[in-house]
Write a protein that holds these residues in place. Sequence first.
Motif, PDB file in Angstrom:
ATOM      1  N   UNK A 267      41.448  41.863  42.720  1.00 14.21           N
ATOM      2  CA  UNK A 267      40.712  40.204  43.148  1.00 14.21           C
ATOM      3  C   UNK A 267      40.537  39.429  42.447  1.00 14.21           C
ATOM      4  N   UNK A 268      40.397  38.466  42.670  1.00 13.11           N
ATOM      5  CA  UNK A 268      40.111  36.844  41.329  1.00 13.11           C
ATOM      6  C   UNK A 268      39.733  37.386  40.408  1.00 13.11           C
ATOM      7  N   UNK A 269      40.090  37.268  39.341  1.00  7.53           N
ATOM      8  CA  UNK A 269      39.033  37.710  38.254  1.00  7.53           C
ATOM      9  C   UNK A 269      38.913  36.621  37.121  1.00  7.53           C
ATOM     10  N   UNK A 270      38.041  36.336  36.464  1.00 11.88           N
ATOM     11  CA  UNK A 270      37.851  35.661  35.023  1.00 11.88           C
ATOM     12  C   UNK A 270      38.696  35.622  34.506  1.00 11.88           C
ATOM     13  N   UNK A 271      39.380  34.489  33.579  1.00  9.52           N
ATOM     14  CA  UNK A 271      41.140  33.866  33.207  1.00  9.52           C
ATOM     15  C   UNK A 271      41.094  35.044  31.946  1.00  9.52           C
ATOM     16  N   UNK A 272      40.179  35.770  31.347  1.00  7.04           N
ATOM     17  CA  UNK A 272      40.134  36.900  29.869  1.00  7.04           C
ATOM     18  C   UNK A 272      40.388  37.960  30.590  1.00  7.04           C
ATOM     19  N   UNK A 273      39.561  38.500  31.667  1.00  5.66           N
ATOM     20  CA  UNK A 273      40.004  39.863  32.330  1.00  5.66           C
ATOM     21  C   UNK A 273      41.469  40.312  33.468  1.00  5.66           C
ATOM     22  N   UNK A 274      41.693  38.660  33.431  1.00  8.73           N
ATOM     23  CA  UNK A 274      42.526  38.505  33.654  1.00  8.73           C
ATOM     24  C   UNK A 274      43.928  38.988  32.892  1.00  8.73           C
ATOM     25  N   UNK A 275      44.388  38.279  32.366  1.00  8.43           N
ATOM     26  CA  UNK A 275      45.052  37.992  31.238  1.00  8.43           C
ATOM     27  C   UNK A 275      45.247  39.487  30.144  1.00  8.43           C
ATOM     28  N   UNK A 294      39.602  38.401  52.205  1.00 12.55           N
ATOM     29  CA  UNK A 294      39.642  38.968  53.988  1.00 12.55           C
ATOM     30  C   UNK A 294      38.628  37.592  54.417  1.00 12.55           C
ATOM     31  N   UNK A 295      39.517  37.067  55.642  1.00 16.97           N
ATOM     32  CA  UNK A 295      39.698  36.203  56.853  1.00 16.97           C
ATOM     33  C   UNK A 295      38.651  36.678  57.246  1.00 16.97           C
ATOM     34  N   UNK A 296      37.101  36.005  57.439  1.00 14.67           N
ATOM     35  CA  UNK A 296      36.241  36.483  58.547  1.00 14.67           C
ATOM     36  C   UNK A 296      36.625  36.760  59.907  1.00 14.67           C
ATOM     37  N   UNK A 297      38.351  35.673  60.330  1.00 12.98           N
ATOM     38  CA  UNK A 297      38.955  35.559  61.183  1.00 12.98           C
ATOM     39  C   UNK A 297      39.140  36.880  62.036  1.00 12.98           C
ATOM     40  N   UNK A 298      39.954  37.263  60.765  1.00 15.49           N
ATOM     41  CA  UNK A 298      41.042  38.392  61.334  1.00 15.49           C
ATOM     42  C   UNK A 298      40.282  39.985  61.641  1.00 15.49           C
ATOM     43  N   UNK A 315      37.098  44.244  50.823  1.00 17.84           N
ATOM     44  CA  UNK A 315      37.852  43.866  52.037  1.00 17.84           C
ATOM     45  C   UNK A 315      39.416  43.712  52.036  1.00 17.84           C
ATOM     46  N   UNK A 316      39.205  42.243  51.347  1.00 13.51           N
ATOM     47  CA  UNK A 316      40.828  41.979  50.699  1.00 13.51           C
ATOM     48  C   UNK A 316      41.508  43.441  50.156  1.00 13.51           C
ATOM     49  N   UNK A 317      40.679  43.231  49.038  1.00 14.74           N
ATOM     50  CA  UNK A 317      41.547  44.347  47.864  1.00 14.74           C
ATOM     51  C   UNK A 317      41.344  45.844  48.856  1.00 14.74           C
ATOM     52  N   UNK A 318      40.739  46.225  49.823  1.00 11.67           N
ATOM     53  CA  UNK A 318      41.223  47.569  50.705  1.00 11.67           C
ATOM     54  C   UNK A 318      42.460  47.262  51.269  1.00 11.67           C
ATOM     55  N   UNK A 343      44.913  41.118  61.994  1.00  7.62           N
ATOM     56  CA  UNK A 343      45.344  42.906  61.487  1.00  7.62           C
ATOM     57  C   UNK A 343      44.994  44.104  61.971  1.00  7.62           C
ATOM     58  N   UNK A 344      45.330  44.916  61.714  1.00 10.09           N
ATOM     59  CA  UNK A 344      45.868  46.026  62.765  1.00 10.09           C
ATOM     60  C   UNK A 344      44.353  46.524  63.351  1.00 10.09           C
ATOM     61  N   UNK A 345      44.346  46.764  65.087  1.00  9.74           N
ATOM     62  CA  UNK A 345      43.026  46.864  65.346  1.00  9.74           C
ATOM     63  C   UNK A 345      42.371  48.188  64.418  1.00  9.74           C
ATOM     64  N   UNK A 346      43.464  49.250  64.064  1.00  9.59           N
ATOM     65  CA  UNK A 346      42.352  50.474  63.389  1.00  9.59           C
ATOM     66  C   UNK A 346      41.765  49.709  61.707  1.00  9.59           C
ATOM     67  N   UNK A 347      42.527  48.601  61.381  1.00  8.81           N
ATOM     68  CA  UNK A 347      42.309  48.404  60.013  1.00  8.81           C
ATOM     69  C   UNK A 347      40.348  47.888  60.570  1.00  8.81           C
TER      70      UNK A 347
END
Length: 600
Positions: A267-275, A294-298, A315-318, A343-347
């Motif tokens: 997921x989006x991380x602080x730059x030090x961690x992402x590097x 995740x976009x709530x509209x989905x 949820x976006x990572x999942x 998103x698929x109905x199952x998701x």
Amino acid sequence: MPWPFSFIFPSLLKYAGCVAFRFSRFRYLYPFPAICYHSSPSSMSGGENEMGSPERKSFQSEYEKALDSLSSLIIRRIRADGMNKGDQFDLMLDYLKILELEEPISKMKVIHVAGTKGKGSTCTFTESILRNCGFHTGLFTSPHLIDVRERFKLDGVEICEEKFLAYFWWCWDKLKDKTNEDVPMPTYFRFLVLLGFKIFAEEQVDVAILKVGLGGKFDATNVVQSPIVCGISSLGYDHMEILGNTLGEIAGQKAGIFKHGVPAFTVPQPQEAMSALEYRASQLGITLQVATPLDIRLLNGQQLGLDGEHQYLNAGLAIALCYTWLQKTGQTEGIYFDQTRSLPEQFVRGLATASLQGRAQIVPDPHVNLQHKCDANLRGLVFFLDGAHSPESMEMCARWFSHAVKEDIQQHNSFKQLSHDSQSSTHGLIQSHTNEGNFPDFSVRNTTQILLFNCMPVRDPQLLLPPLRKACARHGVHFQKALFVPNQSVFNKVGSHTMPSSDPPVDLSWQLTLQRVWESLIHSDKGANDDKKVDSISESRSDSETYNIGSDESSSVFSSLPLAIKWLRDSVQKNQSVRYQVLVTGSLHLVGDVLRLVKK
């Protein structure tokens, strides 16, 4: 074979899955049970035996024997003593050989998830999505809150005691027979990981979702050499005594689950961690992808099953993990995916129905509700449970709690109005002011927010309590009192059927330290208006002094959790127009202890 036996014997094999038991330890001789009759303690016959029957007592004591054996593997030392940094990680390979798990693990279609916060929620979403896609799922998580079987879920349900006992004793006996001074019995967590692998192998799950226990590189779950996909949830400062003092060092440990040729997401991380994550990925020749929140509209108007703004990251990572798993295993047929538009109905169904104890969980106290049946929905005691224990998760917890208490007030105002309208309609009584009737006006003035807190001594309360208090204050929520208690859980014993003693512990110095930190925050917060409602609970102070030590106007240290809950319940009795909203946080162990006591 006479007719009755020729008919009955194969049926027993097919439907019971076991032929005989060695009653001294309840071990299954026909290798493992095919079904469970019930997910809670029960007799093996599946009948309706009384709780006090010999069969019931025998089975229950057998489960306790297993838990006692498991308790013997707990190392009685703190994790920060420098002796368990993974220097004996290779022992896990010996254990796999003893248990003949090397080949089964190599065939498992694993999703592996590490991170500082959110990895449990990510795993929960992932399991729920794939289960709703029709797959037979296995989920290994930690820690457990009430019963150790919570760590092993099959198709979203914790493993039943019958199966747990069968797999437990099989692993225990194998290891006891083959281990020695050079290869000793595995430690507590390692044994549970091995047991999880055995369960998932024998149950032939389609997918095994593994939550890392601590770190990643040297975590027991990292014996998996070829997962289908890996994920790293949000990173922050936690377990620094083991993982390192910088985000880069911590991220490097978490990235230890990355494997050559295996897709990796974060997921989006602080730059030090992402590097640090990107560096490890580049060493292995893989591309680290950042999952889109995740976009709530989905969700097509539905809500996430787990509450809190941060859950859209998880949820976006999942979603990314699940879709990649489906692609890599060739299981996308019938699942139509376009994350940018739908998103698929199952998701959607999986995200909406996911559930996880102890994280953003709201539990009304049934004891108070039973005592006040007539208006229990309008007043009483409600626990808001969240096992946050890092500075970042404290911030998230505070935002969730602030939203949840206001929503709780709104819901009960609506209930009050409906009840009042119903009463007026029935009796023809129209009142000009609702607070002149039988139903109190539930506004902010009629609620009291209490903090029930403890954290492990390896964590710094100076990093945990300030963000919690400040974030709540920013959202207009102020605690009228903070209660500091020791955990009830006994850390050198695993148990589920017996309640811990309410006898006060010998040493409450840590809880007094927590209280001092809290009091310093209050006194340093000039111009704060947090204590406006102290009068609403002041009536209980005289009685509470018999329960607690270190009592102050804005905080108290209780010698045990049961006494703190008793004080809360007594306060409800004495302030019957007030609704008590109690945030329980700082420790998953504390959350589990509260759940155990409240649900008792």
